[in-house]
Write a protein that holds these residues in place. Structure first.
Motif, PDB file in Angstrom:
ATOM      1  N   ARG A 380      -6.380 -11.424   9.354  1.00  0.00           N
ATOM      2  CA  ARG A 380      -7.538 -10.590   9.019  1.00  0.00           C
ATOM      3  C   ARG A 380      -7.328  -9.732   7.776  1.00  0.00           C
ATOM      4  NH1 ARG A 380      -7.338 -10.755  14.606  1.00  0.00           N
ATOM      5  NH2 ARG A 380      -9.292 -11.388  15.614  1.00  0.00           N
ATOM      6  N   GLU A 381      -6.084  -9.401   7.491  1.00  0.00           N
ATOM      7  CA  GLU A 381      -5.822  -8.488   6.377  1.00  0.00           C
ATOM      8  C   GLU A 381      -4.723  -9.052   5.502  1.00  0.00           C
ATOM      9  OE1 GLU A 381      -4.315  -3.894   5.632  1.00  0.00           O
ATOM     10  OE2 GLU A 381      -5.444  -4.384   7.451  1.00  0.00           O
ATOM     11  N   SER A 382      -4.983  -9.067   4.212  1.00  0.00           N
ATOM     12  CA  SER A 382      -4.063  -9.676   3.262  1.00  0.00           C
ATOM     13  C   SER A 382      -3.566  -8.639   2.263  1.00  0.00           C
ATOM     14  CB  SER A 382      -4.785 -10.796   2.516  1.00  0.00           C
ATOM     15  OG  SER A 382      -5.881 -10.248   1.777  1.00  0.00           O
ATOM     16  N   VAL A 383      -2.733  -9.101   1.347  1.00  0.00           N
ATOM     17  CA  VAL A 383      -2.422  -8.322   0.149  1.00  0.00           C
ATOM     18  C   VAL A 383      -3.702  -8.220  -0.670  1.00  0.00           C
ATOM     19  CG1 VAL A 383      -1.227  -8.475  -2.063  1.00  0.00           C
ATOM     20  CG2 VAL A 383       0.033  -8.875   0.058  1.00  0.00           C
ATOM     21  N   ARG A 384      -3.998  -7.017  -1.192  1.00  0.00           N
ATOM     22  CA  ARG A 384      -5.271  -6.808  -1.910  1.00  0.00           C
ATOM     23  C   ARG A 384      -5.014  -6.324  -3.334  1.00  0.00           C
ATOM     24  NH1 ARG A 384      -6.381  -2.329   1.155  1.00  0.00           N
ATOM     25  NH2 ARG A 384      -4.391  -2.716   2.157  1.00  0.00           N
ATOM     26  N   LEU A 385      -5.659  -6.985  -4.270  1.00  0.00           N
ATOM     27  CA  LEU A 385      -5.530  -6.658  -5.688  1.00  0.00           C
ATOM     28  C   LEU A 385      -5.863  -5.192  -5.958  1.00  0.00           C
ATOM     29  CD1 LEU A 385      -5.340  -7.948  -8.667  1.00  0.00           C
ATOM     30  CD2 LEU A 385      -7.843  -7.992  -8.540  1.00  0.00           C
ATOM     31  N   VAL A 386      -5.146  -4.567  -6.890  1.00  0.00           N
ATOM     32  CA  VAL A 386      -5.602  -3.297  -7.458  1.00  0.00           C
ATOM     33  C   VAL A 386      -6.471  -3.664  -8.653  1.00  0.00           C
ATOM     34  CG1 VAL A 386      -4.934  -1.182  -8.645  1.00  0.00           C
ATOM     35  CG2 VAL A 386      -3.619  -1.972  -6.665  1.00  0.00           C
ATOM     36  N   GLY A 387      -7.751  -3.542  -8.498  1.00  0.00           N
ATOM     37  CA  GLY A 387      -8.692  -4.029  -9.498  1.00  0.00           C
ATOM     38  C   GLY A 387      -9.317  -2.936 -10.327  1.00  0.00           C
ATOM     39  N   ARG A 388     -10.225  -3.364 -11.178  1.00  0.00           N
ATOM     40  CA  ARG A 388     -10.945  -2.408 -12.025  1.00  0.00           C
ATOM     41  C   ARG A 388     -11.913  -1.554 -11.213  1.00  0.00           C
ATOM     42  NH1 ARG A 388     -11.921  -5.365 -17.875  1.00  0.00           N
ATOM     43  NH2 ARG A 388      -9.734  -5.989 -18.138  1.00  0.00           N
ATOM     44  N   ARG A 389     -12.333  -2.066 -10.087  1.00  0.00           N
ATOM     45  CA  ARG A 389     -13.107  -1.283  -9.124  1.00  0.00           C
ATOM     46  C   ARG A 389     -12.487  -1.494  -7.754  1.00  0.00           C
ATOM     47  NH1 ARG A 389     -18.599  -0.632 -10.043  1.00  0.00           N
ATOM     48  NH2 ARG A 389     -18.652   0.302  -7.964  1.00  0.00           N
ATOM     49  N   THR A 390     -12.424  -0.451  -6.976  1.00  0.00           N
ATOM     50  CA  THR A 390     -11.904  -0.564  -5.616  1.00  0.00           C
ATOM     51  C   THR A 390     -12.989  -0.173  -4.629  1.00  0.00           C
ATOM     52  OG1 THR A 390      -9.625  -0.097  -6.299  1.00  0.00           O
ATOM     53  CG2 THR A 390     -10.160   0.224  -3.979  1.00  0.00           C
ATOM     54  N   GLU A 431      -5.296   4.786   3.370  1.00  0.00           N
ATOM     55  CA  GLU A 431      -4.768   5.048   2.031  1.00  0.00           C
ATOM     56  C   GLU A 431      -5.058   6.480   1.579  1.00  0.00           C
ATOM     57  OE1 GLU A 431      -6.718   2.487   2.907  1.00  0.00           O
ATOM     58  OE2 GLU A 431      -6.260   0.668   1.770  1.00  0.00           O
ATOM     59  N   GLU A 432      -4.000   7.256   1.437  1.00  0.00           N
ATOM     60  CA  GLU A 432      -4.160   8.637   0.970  1.00  0.00           C
ATOM     61  C   GLU A 432      -4.672   8.689  -0.466  1.00  0.00           C
ATOM     62  OE1 GLU A 432      -0.650  10.935   1.408  1.00  0.00           O
ATOM     63  OE2 GLU A 432      -0.600  10.805   3.593  1.00  0.00           O
ATOM     64  N   ASP A 433      -4.211   7.772  -1.315  1.00  0.00           N
ATOM     65  CA  ASP A 433      -4.606   7.838  -2.727  1.00  0.00           C
ATOM     66  C   ASP A 433      -6.095   7.563  -2.918  1.00  0.00           C
ATOM     67  OD1 ASP A 433      -3.894   5.010  -2.079  1.00  0.00           O
ATOM     68  OD2 ASP A 433      -4.505   4.686  -4.164  1.00  0.00           O
ATOM     69  N   LEU A 434      -6.732   6.923  -1.941  1.00  0.00           N
ATOM     70  CA  LEU A 434      -8.176   6.684  -1.995  1.00  0.00           C
ATOM     71  C   LEU A 434      -8.950   7.745  -1.203  1.00  0.00           C
ATOM     72  CD1 LEU A 434      -8.259   2.802  -1.510  1.00  0.00           C
ATOM     73  CD2 LEU A 434      -8.466   4.089  -3.649  1.00  0.00           C
ATOM     74  N   GLU A 435      -8.214   8.696  -0.657  1.00  0.00           N
ATOM     75  CA  GLU A 435      -8.807   9.748   0.182  1.00  0.00           C
ATOM     76  C   GLU A 435      -9.615   9.143   1.327  1.00  0.00           C
ATOM     77  OE1 GLU A 435     -11.000  12.317  -2.430  1.00  0.00           O
ATOM     78  OE2 GLU A 435      -9.185  13.135  -3.354  1.00  0.00           O
ATOM     79  N   GLU A 436      -9.087   8.039   1.864  1.00  0.00           N
ATOM     80  CA  GLU A 436      -9.746   7.356   2.971  1.00  0.00           C
ATOM     81  C   GLU A 436      -9.341   8.017   4.286  1.00  0.00           C
ATOM     82  OE1 GLU A 436     -12.176   5.125   2.430  1.00  0.00           O
ATOM     83  OE2 GLU A 436     -11.295   3.150   2.721  1.00  0.00           O
ATOM     84  N   ILE A 472      -9.512  -9.249  -2.635  1.00  0.00           N
ATOM     85  CA  ILE A 472     -10.144  -8.446  -3.680  1.00  0.00           C
ATOM     86  C   ILE A 472      -9.764  -6.978  -3.528  1.00  0.00           C
ATOM     87  CG2 ILE A 472     -12.054 -10.086  -3.869  1.00  0.00           C
ATOM     88  CD1 ILE A 472     -13.811  -8.115  -2.351  1.00  0.00           C
ATOM     89  N   SER A 473     -10.100  -6.190  -4.522  1.00  0.00           N
ATOM     90  CA  SER A 473      -9.698  -4.779  -4.561  1.00  0.00           C
ATOM     91  C   SER A 473     -10.546  -3.968  -3.582  1.00  0.00           C
ATOM     92  CB  SER A 473      -9.872  -4.241  -5.984  1.00  0.00           C
ATOM     93  OG  SER A 473      -9.395  -2.923  -6.091  1.00  0.00           O
ATOM     94  N   ALA A 474      -9.914  -3.564  -2.487  1.00  0.00           N
ATOM     95  CA  ALA A 474     -10.644  -2.855  -1.438  1.00  0.00           C
ATOM     96  C   ALA A 474      -9.674  -2.035  -0.604  1.00  0.00           C
ATOM     97  CB  ALA A 474     -11.393  -3.836  -0.531  1.00  0.00           C
ATOM     98  N   SER A 475     -10.170  -0.942  -0.071  1.00  0.00           N
ATOM     99  CA  SER A 475      -9.389  -0.183   0.902  1.00  0.00           C
ATOM    100  C   SER A 475      -9.312  -0.968   2.197  1.00  0.00           C
ATOM    101  CB  SER A 475     -10.061   1.171   1.160  1.00  0.00           C
ATOM    102  OG  SER A 475     -11.264   0.986   1.900  1.00  0.00           O
ATOM    103  N   ARG A 476      -8.487  -0.520   3.110  1.00  0.00           N
ATOM    104  CA  ARG A 476      -8.363  -1.223   4.388  1.00  0.00           C
ATOM    105  C   ARG A 476      -9.683  -1.195   5.146  1.00  0.00           C
ATOM    106  NH1 ARG A 476      -5.496   0.320   8.276  1.00  0.00           N
ATOM    107  NH2 ARG A 476      -5.298  -1.817   9.024  1.00  0.00           N
TER     108      ARG A 476
END
Length: 599
Positions: A380-390, A431-436, A472-476
């Motif tokens: 269900r959950e993979s490695v996710r790109l750090v993209g230009r938009r998250t 993810e703390e860096d995304l303030e999630e 793709i670039s996304a939070s959990r």
């Protein structure tokens, strides 16, 4: 050797048996667009790019296409009500699902709407998914190689090189459409793993054994055998490893299935993930769940997973072995505690894999059953790109059920599913860096359209790689809403169009204008706005420009009215088309002539 019983299978094909059994020993040295991962996302990308004139090579680690819908065994596809109105009729998903339905109607002469206790479901057998995707790729001339182990990748030296069990292959651009994001990870492109961030050199966290991601599930396609007909080897006489630890969960879930509306009916669980029983003459629909004789075990057999699963081979083997034992535990419970003659179906093609699973996973397990299990788990959950938009929980947040998320003019695909996290739901797993925070994940079910921005597919640096599938670039939290079959298919189609435009103009994908990608997607039959425009059809000359006007909000009389399935928009379509045509003309130099595919 193929048995006489197998040869009587309506899906038996000597040609397809050869496709499954071939293990490549050498690959082409070079291709334009290299796609790794033959799931719905990778196949959609390959087909859309090939239709725009790109030379495409697709690599698939298993012997079957379809990803989670094929070798992953997730046959019952989680379409929300919104897909009926916004996605089901458009784009690659429409073409694929229509061809699957026709296959059932004319080849197998039965229904495919056999799941979720309702007749508006879509639950094709994995073997049929593989067959349809194989034909679609062949029609577009996509060079496809199966049964390949991916060992390394390098995207930092101009081109993209992927190293496999059959040697190295280089492409101008690579798409990571794998089930676990392994190309992004192996190439050391910045990415997210659980709540940690890899910056190209190191992770922001180290203890991955206590960093939880979503559960995996070893699904199984099982069938109910007529009394006295189950082969002896398909009956479990000994409980599997750790059976007693999950016994209370099995008792609570089987055979009644989810909820309590069907009581303790012995067939209730089968209706949840029902599948067509291609091996018998038994025909049914989802509403006739009492008659169902084939189903996918994808319920109460989730295996808790930590981030080490995506990094360490030993950790992965241990987790997958535990997941298999969970599923064997369900089968043992049905046979021995419930007295029901359910066991694995032997005609889905899973046992045709020429390469067996890691011995650490299957050694000592009952081979007669295990070889008929899907060859990979549902990841269900993979490695996710750090993209230009998250994408984050906030960017897909819907304030109530069946409402729309915030508008995004850069959207190239639409999702509708809630952020459904199977595991990894503690505050420290986010993810703390995304303030999630958990506030960003609604406690109640909230489906509804949300945008997937083009920047989520593109790395921040100009590496020759783009992302699709769940990578793709996304939070959990956001990733928990993206992972569903129709959504990853739409993401794949967008990735294929993006790659083709980048090739035609000899630029990096990050330099392709978003409206050009949107226009070409619409020309391929995709629909991108969150609201359905009444009576706008793919064969209408206004299909593209009217969508653009709504998507880019260049019209001021949008009237969104509530609907029992999806929000619909009342606009002056002629005026919208005239205004949208201005956008089309602005990007005319970027566009490629291509015929609208027929479903």
């Amino acid at each position: 050797m193929i048995s006489d019983e197998t040869k009587q299978d309506p899906l038996y094909s000597p040609v397809h048996e050869q496709v499954w059994s071939k293990v490549p020993t050498i690959l082409p040295l070079y291709t334009e667009f290299l796609i790794v991962g033959g799931g719905l996302s990778g196949c959609a990308a390959a087909i859309s790019a090939a239709r725009m004139g790109v030379k495409v090579t697709l690599l698939e680690p298993t012997h079957m296409l379809g990803g989670q819908a094929g070798p992953g065994g997730v046959s019952a596809m989680d379409e929300t009500a919104y897909y009926d109105e916004i996605i089901a009729d458009f784009g690659f998903w429409s073409e694929f699902s229509t061809r699957v339905k026709r296959f059932y109607t004319y080849k197998l002469k039965r229904r495919v709407n056999v799941s979720q206790y309702r007749d508006d479901s879509f639950a094709p057998n994995p073997v049929v998914v593989d067959r349809v995707l194989t034909q679609m790729l062949k029609e577009q001339g996509v060079q496809t190689f199966r049964n390949l182990k991916i060992s390394d990748a390098d995207v930092r030296r101009g081109n993209a090189a992927v190293f496999t069990s059959a040697g190295r292959i280089t492409g101008r651009l690579v798409l990571d459409a794998t089930e676990d994001g392994c190309v992004i990870r192996l190439a050391q492109v910045p990415h997210r793993l659980g709540h940690a961030v890899f910056n190209g050199q190191q992770y922001s966290a180290e203890d991955f054994d206590s960093t939880y991601i979503q559960d995996i599930t070893q699904t199984a396609m099982i069938r109910r055998y007529e009394q006295g007909t189950m082969p002896r080897e398909l009956r479990l006489t000994e409980p599997p490893e750790n059976y007693s630890e999950r016994l209370e969960i099995f008792r609570a879930a089987f055979p009644k299935g989810p909820g309590n509306s069907r009581g303790d009916h012995p067939n209730a669980f089968a209706g949840y993930r029902g599948a067509p029983d291609i091996g018998t003459d038994n025909h049914y629909t989802g509403a006739q769940w009492e008659k169902i004789t084939r189903t996918s075990l994808n319920f109460h057999n989730d295996q808790m997973t930590n981030a080490s699963y995506l990094l360490d081979a030993d950790a992965r083997a241990a987790c997958e072995r535990a997941a298999i034992n969970l599923t064997l535990g369900v089968i043992y419970y049905l046979q021995n505690e419930c007295g029901l003659d359910w066991s694995v179906a032997t005609d889905e093609g899973f046992d045709r894999a020429p390469i067996r699973r890691d011995p650490r996973v299957i050694e000592g397990l009952p081979d007669a059953l295990v070889r008929h299990l899907p060859p990979i788990p549902y990841i269900r959950e993979s490695v996710r790109l750090v993209g230009r938009r998250t994408m984050t929980g906030k960017s897909i947040y819907r304030s109530s059920n069946r409402s729309c998320a915030a508008f995004d003019v850069t959207s190239v695909a639409t999702g509708t599913y809630p952020p459904d996290l199977h595991g990894g739901r503690r505050p420290e797993d986010l993810e703390e860096d995304l303030e999630e925070t958990l506030v960003d994940k609604p406690r109640t079910w909230r489906e509804g359209p949300f945008p997937i921005p083009l920047g989520a597919l593109i790395p921040r640096d100009k590496f020759p790689i783009i992302a699709a599938e769940k990578n793709i670039s996304a939070s959990r939290i956001a990733a928990g809403a993206v992972r569903l079959h129709p959504t990853v298919a739409a993401v794949g189609q967008a990735a294929g169009v993006l790659a083709a435009l980048a090739f035609s103009h000899k630029v990096h994908p990050g330099d392709v204008p978003t409206p050009a990608v949107q226009i070409m997607l619409m020309r391929q039959g995709a629909y991108l706005p969150a609201q359905r425009i009444d009576d706008l059809r793919k064969d209408d000359d206004r299909f593209v420009p009217a969508q653009l006007a709504l998507l880019h909000q260049v019209i001021d009389e949008i009237s969104v009215r509530p609907h029992d399935k999806a929000p619909r928009s009342r606009i002056d379509v002629d005026r919208a088309a005239r205004m949208g045509q201005v956008i089309v003309q602005e990007y005319e130099d970027w566009l490629i002539d291509t015929a609208l595919p027929s479903a």
